[in-house]
Design a protein around this motif. Structure first.
Motif, PDB file in Angstrom:
ATOM      1  N   PHE A  73      35.798  35.083  27.658  1.00 27.28           N
ATOM      2  CA  PHE A  73      35.369  35.047  28.646  1.00 27.28           C
ATOM      3  C   PHE A  73      35.888  35.674  29.895  1.00 27.28           C
ATOM      4  N   LEU A  74      37.587  35.245  29.392  1.00 25.96           N
ATOM      5  CA  LEU A  74      38.160  36.130  30.479  1.00 25.96           C
ATOM      6  C   LEU A  74      39.324  36.986  29.641  1.00 25.96           C
ATOM      7  N   SER A  99      43.596  44.032  39.103  1.00 24.25           N
ATOM      8  CA  SER A  99      42.867  42.844  38.198  1.00 24.25           C
ATOM      9  C   SER A  99      43.997  41.123  38.925  1.00 24.25           C
ATOM     10  N   GLN A 100      43.954  41.212  39.191  1.00 22.03           N
ATOM     11  CA  GLN A 100      44.565  40.305  39.841  1.00 22.03           C
ATOM     12  C   GLN A 100      44.289  39.513  40.701  1.00 22.03           C
ATOM     13  N   GLU A 101      43.191  40.292  41.674  1.00 17.97           N
ATOM     14  CA  GLU A 101      42.196  40.176  42.426  1.00 17.97           C
ATOM     15  C   GLU A 101      41.008  39.501  41.650  1.00 17.97           C
ATOM     16  N   ALA A 102      40.843  40.186  41.078  1.00 16.08           N
ATOM     17  CA  ALA A 102      39.653  39.951  40.129  1.00 16.08           C
ATOM     18  C   ALA A 102      39.424  38.619  39.040  1.00 16.08           C
ATOM     19  N   ARG A 103      40.956  37.948  38.717  1.00 16.25           N
ATOM     20  CA  ARG A 103      40.828  37.100  38.033  1.00 16.25           C
ATOM     21  C   ARG A 103      40.793  35.624  39.403  1.00 16.25           C
ATOM     22  N   GLY A 104      41.382  35.634  39.317  1.00 12.75           N
ATOM     23  CA  GLY A 104      42.256  34.377  40.998  1.00 12.75           C
ATOM     24  C   GLY A 104      41.677  33.634  40.258  1.00 12.75           C
ATOM     25  N   VAL A 121      33.382  36.967  38.225  1.00 13.25           N
ATOM     26  CA  VAL A 121      34.527  37.075  37.104  1.00 13.25           C
ATOM     27  C   VAL A 121      34.578  38.838  36.293  1.00 13.25           C
ATOM     28  N   GLY A 122      33.186  38.447  35.590  1.00  8.33           N
ATOM     29  CA  GLY A 122      33.723  39.905  34.982  1.00  8.33           C
ATOM     30  C   GLY A 122      32.897  40.979  35.686  1.00  8.33           C
ATOM     31  N   GLU A 123      32.311  41.105  36.539  1.00  8.76           N
ATOM     32  CA  GLU A 123      31.999  42.389  37.280  1.00  8.76           C
ATOM     33  C   GLU A 123      33.547  43.182  37.828  1.00  8.76           C
ATOM     34  N   SER A 124      34.491  41.750  38.409  1.00  8.02           N
ATOM     35  CA  SER A 124      35.419  42.498  38.871  1.00  8.02           C
ATOM     36  C   SER A 124      36.769  42.878  37.706  1.00  8.02           C
ATOM     37  N   ILE A 125      36.537  41.950  36.429  1.00  6.05           N
ATOM     38  CA  ILE A 125      37.410  42.690  36.349  1.00  6.05           C
ATOM     39  C   ILE A 125      36.697  44.517  35.578  1.00  6.05           C
ATOM     40  N   ALA A 126      35.360  44.712  35.475  1.00 12.40           N
ATOM     41  CA  ALA A 126      34.912  46.226  35.208  1.00 12.40           C
ATOM     42  C   ALA A 126      35.662  46.654  35.857  1.00 12.40           C
ATOM     43  N   ARG A 127      35.547  46.704  37.829  1.00 13.26           N
ATOM     44  CA  ARG A 127      35.921  47.628  37.928  1.00 13.26           C
ATOM     45  C   ARG A 127      37.049  47.976  38.071  1.00 13.26           C
ATOM     46  N   ALA A 128      37.712  47.049  38.237  1.00 11.46           N
ATOM     47  CA  ALA A 128      39.093  47.342  37.933  1.00 11.46           C
ATOM     48  C   ALA A 128      40.044  48.283  36.059  1.00 11.46           C
ATOM     49  N   GLU A 129      38.858  48.169  34.909  1.00  7.98           N
ATOM     50  CA  GLU A 129      39.197  48.390  34.558  1.00  7.98           C
ATOM     51  C   GLU A 129      38.529  49.860  34.536  1.00  7.98           C
TER      52      GLU A 129
END
Length: 585
Positions: free
Chosen positions: A106-107, A144-149, A190-198
């Motif tokens: 999940f994270l 990545s930090q912004e995506a998780r936050g 959260v998943g969408e933001s993480i995907a953008r960073a990756e």
């Protein structure tokens, strides 16, 4: 009629029968069939001097510096060649590992500074690219930090309310409450933001990597995609990453270099298939959670058997969809192997083929193994003339080309059997019977191809090879026996299908439905209290019966045995097999 939204609506048996066939046809399984298309306490061996084994006798003439009193200690020394005892699993360690897996699901953790620093050397970046990569790392870390936050903190707070650890299954199981739905919604954001960073990091790595290190780049990107998006696959062909399989099959670095274009394409398609399957599974899990939260705990308790079977059928659609999400990866691997077989040498192609068959339903490829053993022995015989040997090699290559498509058809049918197992038992039986019959038909066709090759070897066999002639004849007799066994099973499968259809047409409940729900009137006996394991598989302490009540029998029950299909609230998967355990995922 949707029993998830209107569970109290009764279901008549003919409608349920029609729904069974509708489900079977809707997932495409019968269509595919008709077209043909550790023991934890284990220890090492008993050592001399250990309990239960005689101690080694002390030396007859021990040296002065080693008194006899030491002989017993020396006798009990462990054999240096013996394997150490297998340690018992640590339950807390297992739980911690499973919890880490759940958090990663999940994270997922971003690449840390040391992992990022290793990429520039691994991918052969030039000094200029290394300078640019410093900025890329800083940008990736910020994204990545912004995506998780703060959203990730909320997600982690919800996990303990949405999942419960089952020590018996050593897995975290979902708890179907609104908290689980909140978790899925938070995960979506959260998943969408993480995907953008990756995605940003992957694009920059493709631009900065040395073109000569394209093989390393493929491995880096696919490994990262697996860490982010891979989920356990149900179909064997979807568990394979060809970038890992090909080197294990014996292909050298130079062999792989000749496949760079094909492997670049495969790596891109493999990553895309992982992402697509991840999104599909996420959507299925969300809809399944919504349905089960709507049903509530102990949902079977307020329904008749017919109503429960109807709900089970609708819930089974989620499990069917979960398994079918593997098909994209399986088909990608099959299609890529088919293209590669045409560019590899015969020996390379055979090694890759064997590696693939050892993973994907190996039980379907006994004919290939039998033909290969006989053919290799024939080719190695010194008495065989060069012309016959060359003819045999050509025939063997043709044999492989003939067996490959038939084998792939059998694999797809066997995969559909895996899918069918997620249906309610009676529906699954109908589909499984049809699929198994088609698999036997394909196996008979494959044996016919092998039989023709063996006959050709008999024709070209030197007269002095009487012993090998017996081997060939035994091979033919084995193929005949296998065909007779297949035909026996096919005849009885057809008979079972006819019997099942007759029962359903008469409105009778077939025996397969005994797994769907408990028999009418049965209820859990209150005379025993399970102790230990929540399934009740631990010890049981008898409770004294009230005056005048029938004492419990040897199984701790009064009257008929209780059903093994209790779902422990909504803690378990919505369906259980006939043994009362959850189906393996």
């Amino acid at each position: 009629m949707n029993h998830l939204t209107n569970p109290a609506t009764p279901v008549d048996r003919p409608a349920a029968v029609g729904a069974a066939m509708t489900v079977a046809f809707s997932i495409g399984l019968l269509a595919a069939a008709s077209s043909g298309q550790t023991n934890s306490g284990q220890t090492g061996p008993v050592q001399p001097g250990s309990e239960g084994a005689p101690a080694t006798a002390p030396p007859e003439a021990p040296p002065a510096e080693k008194p006899i009193a030491q002989g017993g200690a020396e006798a009990k020394q462990t054999n240096p060649d013996a394997k150490p005892p297998v340690p018992a699993p640590d339950p807390e360690k297992t739980r911690t590992e499973k919890e880490a897996d759940l958090r990663q699901r999940f994270l997922p953790e971003p690449l840390n500074a040391s992992e990022l620093a290793a990429l520039d050397e691994e991918l052969g970046m030039t000094p200029e690219s290394q300078l640019a990569f410093v900025d890329v790392c800083a940008r990736y870390t910020l994204l990545s930090q912004e995506a998780r936050g703060d959203a990730s903190r909320e997600l982690l707070r919800l996990l303990p309310a949405a999942f419960r650890y089952d020590p018996h299954e050593t897995e975290f199981e979902p708890i179907y409450t609104p908290e689980l739905l909140d978790l899925h919604r938070q995960y979506e954001r959260v998943g969408e933001s993480i995907a953008r960073a990756e995605d940003y990091l992957a694009r920059e790595l493709r631009n900065l990597a040395d073109p000569a290190r394209r093989s390393q780049l493929r491995l880096v990107l696919s490994a990262r995609a697996e860490a982010l998006y891979a989920r356990p696959a149900r179909l064997p062909g979807a568990r394979v990453n060809l970038l890992d399989l090909l080197p294990k099959a014996g292909l050298s670095a130079s062999d792989l270099a000749g496949l760079d274009v094909a492997l670049d394409r495969y790596a891109q398609e493999y990553i895309a298939a992982l992402i697509q399957r991840h999104a599909t599974l996420r959507d299925i899990e969300t809809r399944k959670a919504q349905a089960l939260v709507g049903l509530g705990p102990e949902w079977r308790a307020g329904r008749t058997i017919a109503e429960a079977i109807g709900v089970e059928r609708e819930l089974a659609a989620f499990e069917v969809a979960e398994v079918r999400s593997d098909i994209g990866l399986r088909d990608l691997n099959s299609a890529t192997l088919e293209r590669m077989r045409k560019t590899l040498s015969p020996n390379q192609s055979r090694r890759v083929l064997l590696a693939w068959q050892s993973i994907v339903h190996p039980e379907l490829f006994e004919e290939d193994r039998l033909a290969r053993i006989v053919m290799e022995r024939f080719i190695s015989m010194p008495e065989v003339t060069p012309e016959s040997r060359s003819t045999a090699i050509d025939r063997f290559l043709q044999l492989e080309d003939q067996l490959w498509p038939l084998g792939q058809q059998a694999v797809e049918l066997a995969d559909n059997v895996v899918v069918a197992e997620r249906l309610p038992p009676t529906d699954a039986a109908q589909v499984r019977i049809a699929l198994d019959e088609q698999i036997h038909k394909i196996q008979i066709r494959r044996r016919k191809v092998v039989r023709e090759a063996v006959h050709q070897m008999q024709t070209n066999l030197p007269a002095e090879q009487a012993e090998f002639a017996k081997t060939l004849q035994d091979t033919l007799l084995t193929l005949d026996a296998q065909d007779r066994a297949s035909r026996f099973l096919m005849n009885h499968l057809a008979q079972r299908q006819q019997e099942l259809q007759t029962l359903l047409a008469m409105g009778e409940i077939p025996a397969t439905s005994a797994k769907d729900a408990p028999a009418p009137g049965e209820a859990t006996s209150p005379e025993t209290v399970p102790v230990g394991d929540p399934d009740g598989s631990g010890t049981q302490e008898p409770v004294p019966p009230p005056p005048g009540a029938q004492p419990p029998n040897a199984e701790g029950q009064t009257g008929s045995p209780a059903s093994g299909d209790r779902d422990r609230g909504n803690r378990d998967s919505p369906r259980r097999d006939g043994r009362g355990s959850r189906r393996s995922r």
